[in-house]
Write a protein that holds these residues in place. Structure first.
Motif, PDB file in Angstrom:
ATOM      1  N   THR A 112      44.530  48.857  45.500  1.00  0.00           N
ATOM      2  CA  THR A 112      45.121  48.172  46.651  1.00  0.00           C
ATOM      3  C   THR A 112      44.090  47.436  47.504  1.00  0.00           C
ATOM      4  OG1 THR A 112      44.998  50.259  47.881  1.00  0.00           O
ATOM      5  CG2 THR A 112      47.080  49.757  46.785  1.00  0.00           C
ATOM      6  N   PHE A 113      42.884  47.254  46.993  1.00  0.00           N
ATOM      7  CA  PHE A 113      41.802  46.513  47.646  1.00  0.00           C
ATOM      8  C   PHE A 113      41.225  47.268  48.853  1.00  0.00           C
ATOM      9  CE2 PHE A 113      44.755  42.784  46.474  1.00  0.00           C
ATOM     10  CZ  PHE A 113      44.447  42.908  45.131  1.00  0.00           C
ATOM     11  N   GLY A 114      42.082  47.669  49.796  1.00  0.00           N
ATOM     12  CA  GLY A 114      41.628  48.472  50.931  1.00  0.00           C
ATOM     13  C   GLY A 114      40.784  47.711  51.930  1.00  0.00           C
ATOM     14  N   LEU A 115      40.982  46.400  52.038  1.00  0.00           N
ATOM     15  CA  LEU A 115      40.211  45.611  53.001  1.00  0.00           C
ATOM     16  C   LEU A 115      40.832  45.714  54.395  1.00  0.00           C
ATOM     17  CD1 LEU A 115      39.666  42.373  50.861  1.00  0.00           C
ATOM     18  CD2 LEU A 115      38.186  44.390  51.043  1.00  0.00           C
ATOM     19  N   TYR A 161      44.049  37.820  54.107  1.00  0.00           N
ATOM     20  CA  TYR A 161      45.303  37.096  53.876  1.00  0.00           C
ATOM     21  C   TYR A 161      45.075  35.646  53.461  1.00  0.00           C
ATOM     22  CZ  TYR A 161      44.717  35.073  58.579  1.00  0.00           C
ATOM     23  OH  TYR A 161      44.239  34.404  59.676  1.00  0.00           O
ATOM     24  N   GLU A 162      43.851  35.166  53.643  1.00  0.00           N
ATOM     25  CA  GLU A 162      43.513  33.798  53.232  1.00  0.00           C
ATOM     26  C   GLU A 162      42.926  33.751  51.824  1.00  0.00           C
ATOM     27  OE1 GLU A 162      42.215  31.606  57.307  1.00  0.00           O
ATOM     28  OE2 GLU A 162      40.903  33.272  56.709  1.00  0.00           O
ATOM     29  N   LEU A 163      42.829  34.886  51.168  1.00  0.00           N
ATOM     30  CA  LEU A 163      42.241  34.983  49.838  1.00  0.00           C
ATOM     31  C   LEU A 163      43.294  35.393  48.814  1.00  0.00           C
ATOM     32  CD1 LEU A 163      39.041  37.003  50.830  1.00  0.00           C
ATOM     33  CD2 LEU A 163      39.159  34.538  50.398  1.00  0.00           C
ATOM     34  N   SER A 164      43.083  35.005  47.571  1.00  0.00           N
ATOM     35  CA  SER A 164      43.965  35.433  46.492  1.00  0.00           C
ATOM     36  C   SER A 164      43.710  36.904  46.179  1.00  0.00           C
ATOM     37  CB  SER A 164      43.714  34.596  45.241  1.00  0.00           C
ATOM     38  OG  SER A 164      42.427  34.888  44.700  1.00  0.00           O
ATOM     39  N   GLY A 165      44.595  37.497  45.361  1.00  0.00           N
ATOM     40  CA  GLY A 165      44.404  38.888  44.982  1.00  0.00           C
ATOM     41  C   GLY A 165      43.084  39.109  44.275  1.00  0.00           C
ATOM     42  N   GLY A 166      42.745  38.207  43.355  1.00  0.00           N
ATOM     43  CA  GLY A 166      41.478  38.332  42.645  1.00  0.00           C
ATOM     44  C   GLY A 166      40.285  38.217  43.573  1.00  0.00           C
ATOM     45  N   ALA A 186      36.217  53.026  39.924  1.00  0.00           N
ATOM     46  CA  ALA A 186      37.260  52.008  40.121  1.00  0.00           C
ATOM     47  C   ALA A 186      38.568  52.522  39.527  1.00  0.00           C
ATOM     48  CB  ALA A 186      36.854  50.689  39.474  1.00  0.00           C
ATOM     49  N   ASP A 187      39.564  52.735  40.372  1.00  0.00           N
ATOM     50  CA  ASP A 187      40.852  53.274  39.938  1.00  0.00           C
ATOM     51  C   ASP A 187      41.855  52.129  39.791  1.00  0.00           C
ATOM     52  OD1 ASP A 187      42.968  54.870  39.293  1.00  0.00           O
ATOM     53  OD2 ASP A 187      43.181  55.793  41.269  1.00  0.00           O
ATOM     54  N   GLU A 188      42.153  51.763  38.559  1.00  0.00           N
ATOM     55  CA  GLU A 188      43.080  50.665  38.248  1.00  0.00           C
ATOM     56  C   GLU A 188      42.747  49.421  39.085  1.00  0.00           C
ATOM     57  OE1 GLU A 188      45.233  50.650  35.905  1.00  0.00           O
ATOM     58  OE2 GLU A 188      45.847  52.710  35.487  1.00  0.00           O
ATOM     59  N   PRO A 189      41.510  48.932  39.033  1.00  0.00           N
ATOM     60  CA  PRO A 189      41.109  47.815  39.898  1.00  0.00           C
ATOM     61  C   PRO A 189      41.810  46.505  39.573  1.00  0.00           C
ATOM     62  CG  PRO A 189      39.425  48.214  38.249  1.00  0.00           C
ATOM     63  CD  PRO A 189      40.418  49.344  38.131  1.00  0.00           C
ATOM     64  N   THR A 190      42.457  46.416  38.407  1.00  0.00           N
ATOM     65  CA  THR A 190      43.144  45.179  38.029  1.00  0.00           C
ATOM     66  C   THR A 190      44.663  45.350  38.028  1.00  0.00           C
ATOM     67  OG1 THR A 190      43.090  45.710  35.650  1.00  0.00           O
ATOM     68  CG2 THR A 190      41.192  44.559  36.566  1.00  0.00           C
ATOM     69  N   GLY A 191      45.138  46.486  38.549  1.00  0.00           N
ATOM     70  CA  GLY A 191      46.558  46.812  38.459  1.00  0.00           C
ATOM     71  C   GLY A 191      47.480  45.835  39.159  1.00  0.00           C
ATOM     72  N   GLN A 192      46.997  45.161  40.209  1.00  0.00           N
ATOM     73  CA  GLN A 192      47.833  44.223  40.955  1.00  0.00           C
ATOM     74  C   GLN A 192      47.523  42.767  40.615  1.00  0.00           C
ATOM     75  OE1 GLN A 192      48.734  44.880  45.070  1.00  0.00           O
ATOM     76  NE2 GLN A 192      47.977  46.974  45.031  1.00  0.00           N
ATOM     77  N   LEU A 193      46.747  42.557  39.555  1.00  0.00           N
ATOM     78  CA  LEU A 193      46.306  41.203  39.226  1.00  0.00           C
ATOM     79  C   LEU A 193      46.909  40.742  37.904  1.00  0.00           C
ATOM     80  CD1 LEU A 193      42.525  41.774  40.052  1.00  0.00           C
ATOM     81  CD2 LEU A 193      44.303  40.938  41.593  1.00  0.00           C
TER      82      LEU A 193
END
Length: 243
Positions: A112-115, A161-166, A186-193
């Motif tokens: 979920t990025f967590g930013l 919010y100004e950046l893409s998911g990647g 890294a736990d499923e770091p590409t799961g939302q991409l």
């Protein structure tokens, strides 16, 4: 991004794995609940991982991947077994020692990025450095290097919010690397991409691991990304069934 990537001035082209052990897991078990309702998430798992090695952890949903990574990273406590990371015994560490390990020895990247939404990309990357009380000038220089390393040098002032998911995940990777950890989890770091973006993130992780001589444990269910790992650990119903 291909393997011919420059990371902090180091050209990466192929594996650069050494034999130095960074992670040792011995007889690790974790059970949630009791009696007939008990869930045996991890069962007597043992393995080791060396410096410069990218290890993928695969398995179906519920196989125990996240639990295993949480145990190795000190985010959860096992019922039995032992974890040692870079010479530090995680399983017997107190809360203060675990906090120090998470700040310097172990870096985390989550699905979920967590930013922090109100902070810029540069400010998000700089958070671990602020917690470590790195002087401002050094902090700014290191943040700039990290953002360039993940291909976001021109996006330092943008908020999540100004950046893409990647791009957000690249910021998360840069933040995880800020204090130069020995182990990256890294736990499923590409799961939302999408698949192409996910592969670029995995390529980035592999390039960084090989160039810096770190160790990475990456949980993924994406078979296309597993091929990028140096080793694959397969979990089934909490058991390690293949290495």
């Amino acid at each position: 991004m291909s393997e011919d990537v420059v990371v902090r001035g180091l050209a990466v082209g192929g594996r650069a794995v050494t034999t130095d052990e960074v992670v040792r897991v011995e007889g690790l078990s974790r059970t949630f609940g009791r009696g007939e309702h008990a869930v045996h998430a991890v069962r007597d798992v043992s393995f080791s991982a060396g410096r410069g090695e990218l290890v993928a952890v695969r398995g179906r949903s519920g196989a125990g991947k996240t639990t295993l990574l949480n145990l190795v990273g000190g985010l959860d406590r096992p019922n039995a077994g032992r974890v040692v990371v870079a010479g530090h015994e995680v399983t017997s560490a107190g809360e203060r020692e675990l906090l120090e390990l998470r700040r310097g020895t172990i870096g985390f990247v989550f699905q979920t990025f967590g930013l922090v939404p109100i902070l810029s990309a540069a400010e998000n990357v700089g958070v671990p450095l602020r917690l470590a009380r790195v002087p401002a000038a050094e902090r700014e220089e290191r943040v700039a290097v990290l953002l360039e390393m993940v291909g976001l040098g021109g996006h330092a002032a943008q908020r999540p919010y100004e950046l893409s998911g990647g791009q957000q995940q690249r910021v998360a990777v840069a933040r995880a690397l800020a204090n130069e950890p020995d182990l990256l989890i890294a736990d499923e770091p590409t799961g939302q991409l999408d698949s192409e973006t996910g592969r670029s993130i995995m390529d980035l992780l592999r390039a960084v691991v090989h160039a810096r001589g770190m160790t990475a444990l990456v949980a993924t269910h994406d078979s296309a990304l597993i091929d990028l790992a140096d080793r694959v650990l397969t979990l089934r119903d909490g058991h390690l069934v293949d290495d």
